[in-house]
Write a protein that holds these residues in place. Structure first.
Motif, short mmCIF file in Angstrom:
data_model
loop_
_atom_site.label_atom_id
_atom_site.label_comp_id
_atom_site.label_asym_id
_atom_site.label_seq_id
_atom_site.Cartn_x
_atom_site.Cartn_y
_atom_site.Cartn_z
N UNK A 72 0.74 -1.27 -0.14
CA UNK A 72 0.09 0.13 0.11
C UNK A 72 0.75 1.25 0.25
N UNK A 73 2.06 1.40 0.83
CA UNK A 73 2.71 2.62 0.72
C UNK A 73 3.08 2.87 -0.49
N UNK A 74 3.73 1.83 -1.23
CA UNK A 74 4.18 1.93 -2.91
C UNK A 74 3.03 2.55 -3.85
N UNK A 75 1.95 1.95 -3.47
CA UNK A 75 0.78 2.30 -4.41
C UNK A 75 0.45 3.70 -3.95
N UNK A 76 0.38 4.29 -2.82
CA UNK A 76 -0.03 5.69 -2.52
C UNK A 76 1.35 6.58 -2.93
N UNK A 77 2.50 5.96 -2.86
CA UNK A 77 3.88 6.75 -3.37
C UNK A 77 3.74 7.29 -4.79
N UNK A 78 2.91 6.30 -5.80
CA UNK A 78 2.92 6.77 -6.87
C UNK A 78 1.63 7.90 -7.39
N UNK A 79 1.14 8.24 -6.26
CA UNK A 79 0.11 9.19 -6.57
C UNK A 79 0.03 10.44 -5.59
N UNK A 80 0.97 10.24 -4.48
CA UNK A 80 1.00 11.44 -3.56
C UNK A 80 2.30 11.51 -2.86
N UNK A 81 2.65 12.70 -2.39
CA UNK A 81 4.08 12.74 -1.85
C UNK A 81 3.74 12.69 -0.31
N UNK A 82 2.51 12.58 0.24
CA UNK A 82 2.44 12.53 1.81
C UNK A 82 3.29 11.33 2.48
N UNK A 83 3.70 11.46 3.40
CA UNK A 83 4.69 10.70 4.16
C UNK A 83 3.75 9.43 4.61
#
Length: 419
Positions: free
Chosen positions: A150-161
């Motif tokens: 999930x962190x990688x999926x999010x990282x592709x769409x947002x820069x939120x830590x």
């Protein structure tokens, strides 16, 4: 404009409905809208369906920001970004869009829905025990989401830590989980989850830690509904049966509902002790548990080696086993009697145990329901006396599958919600 308890932004209609029913079934007025409007709506839970599951990121962000701005005017106690359990759509973009409108510092993201076979382990999304990437072609060949982490999926769409709350961390008590959440500097906390009870646990902890922004799927609805529904008195489960089935059911209940378990211990001194004095410490433990938990187990059937020791000692002293049973009964009543006003419902396992608690209430009768909760175990309410209407269930000690007490506890809890 009137305030609401909860605002939800869903990316499709079915998702809005499947999380919404968790609130409507808990007695909360729940409204789902597709056409965004700013006119006042008298409701507890307001859901906007932005229909952005397959929209381009730019369009998804605009739609979500518009919905968030309208929700903000309702001053919701909490906000939820409903996401897809297969992590399709502009999940990261939309999370950030809501955060910017409301100014939230942290979001708890729980992508699991254990009852639907969706779990999260070490930050990875699983479907029926398999990594999302392994089943994606089967469950939705059109999905463009890559990977399972999930962190990688999010990282592709947002820069939120992003931070991951791991299973071993979330198995700690509420205070420890609250501390872990508060110490994290991330904007999005992804929570591992394999069981609904664990999901409920981390959501309660996050709320205690001051988190008011959540993202998740169907399973999140149950956890938040528990926070929002009216405070109900606790359910007391009294176990007096020596059946192996009863011990197994207690063990499963403790794991499933994370409820306090007060186990009465016995030694030879019990045969001659003042039963009220013997009961005093257990009474104090029960009182403390009833103040903090929705379900509490009081087990007066001791560990079998302890019981066998009592029997041997009683035989040596010429004491009938019926005398031991009478002393246990008197001790049980001494523990429970002063605390009855604090108890909302009773589930008793074992015929003599059920009889003891029933006589303690001084009710005139039981009004049986028209249905069985389990085969041979109907729902009932007390009739007459100070506790008229209290849900009361008596289960034969040796009957039922391992989840029997869980099902009974949840059923009487629902009876309390709709007296």
């Amino acid at each position: 404009m009137m305030s609401i308890k909860l605002g939800i932004i869903a990316d499709d209609l079915s998702g809005g409905m499947n999380i919404g029913v968790e609130f409507s079934s808990s007695g909360l007025r729940t409204t789902l809208m597709q056409q965004l409007q700013v006119s006042a709506i008298d409701t507890d839970v307001l859901i906007f369906d932005t229909a952005t599951r397959i929209a381009a990121p730019e369009m998804a962000v605009r739609s979500v920001q518009e919905a968030a701005a309208i929700l903000k005017a309702y001053d919701p106690l909490m906000v939820v970004k409903k996401i897809d359990s297969l992590l399709r759509g502009a999940v990261g973009y939309e999370l950030e869009a809501v955060q910017k409108v409301f100014g939230f510092q942290k979001c708890l993201l729980v992508a699991a829905s254990p009852k639907l076979g969706r779990t999260t382990v070490a930050g990875n999304q699983l479907v029926d025990g398999q990594l999302l990437e392994q089943v994606r072609q089967r469950v939705d060949p059109s999905s463009t989401t890559e990977g399972s982490y999930i962190p990688s999926i999010l990282a592709a769409q947002t820069q939120l830590p992003v931070d991951v709350l791991k299973l071993e961390e979330l198995e700690a008590d509420t205070e420890a989980v609250v501390s872990r959440i508060r110490q994290s500097t991330a904007s999005v906390l992804v929570a591992d989850c394999q069981e609904q009870a664990g999901l409920n646990h981390v959501v309660r902890a996050a709320y205690s830690a001051g988190v008011r922004y959540y993202a998740g799927t169907y399973g999140l609805g149950e956890a938040l509904a528990l926070l929002l529904r009216p405070v109900l008195p606790p359910v007391l489960l009294v176990v007096g049966s020596l059946s192996a089935a009863a011990y197994e059911q207690v063990a499963y209940l403790k794991r499933a509902l994370r409820c306090p378990h007060i186990q009465v211990r016995y030694d030879e001194s019990f045969l001659n002790a003042d039963v009220e004095a013997y009961a005093r410490d257990y009474q104090a433990s029960l009182q403390a548990a009833l103040e903090d938990a929705p379900f509490v187990i009081l087990q007066v059937s001791g560990a079998l080696p302890e019981v066998e020791l009592l029997w041997r000692t009683a035989d040596r002293l010429g004491m009938e086993r019926s005398t031991i049973s009478a002393r246990v009964d008197a001790m049980l009543q001494a523990i429970v009697k002063p605390l009855l006003p604090e108890i909302g419902a009773v589930v008793a396992t074992g015929g003599s145990t059920a009889h003891s608690i029933f006589s303690l209430t001084q009710a005139d009768a039981l009004q049986l329901a028209t249905h069985e909760i389990l085969p041979g175990t109907p729902a009932a309410r007390l009739m007459g006396g100070a506790y008229t209407g209290m849900p009361f269930v008596a289960k034969p000690g040796s009957q039922g599958d391992r989840d029997a007490l869980v099902r009974l506890a949840q059923h009487v809890r629902e009876m309390l919600s709709a007296p």
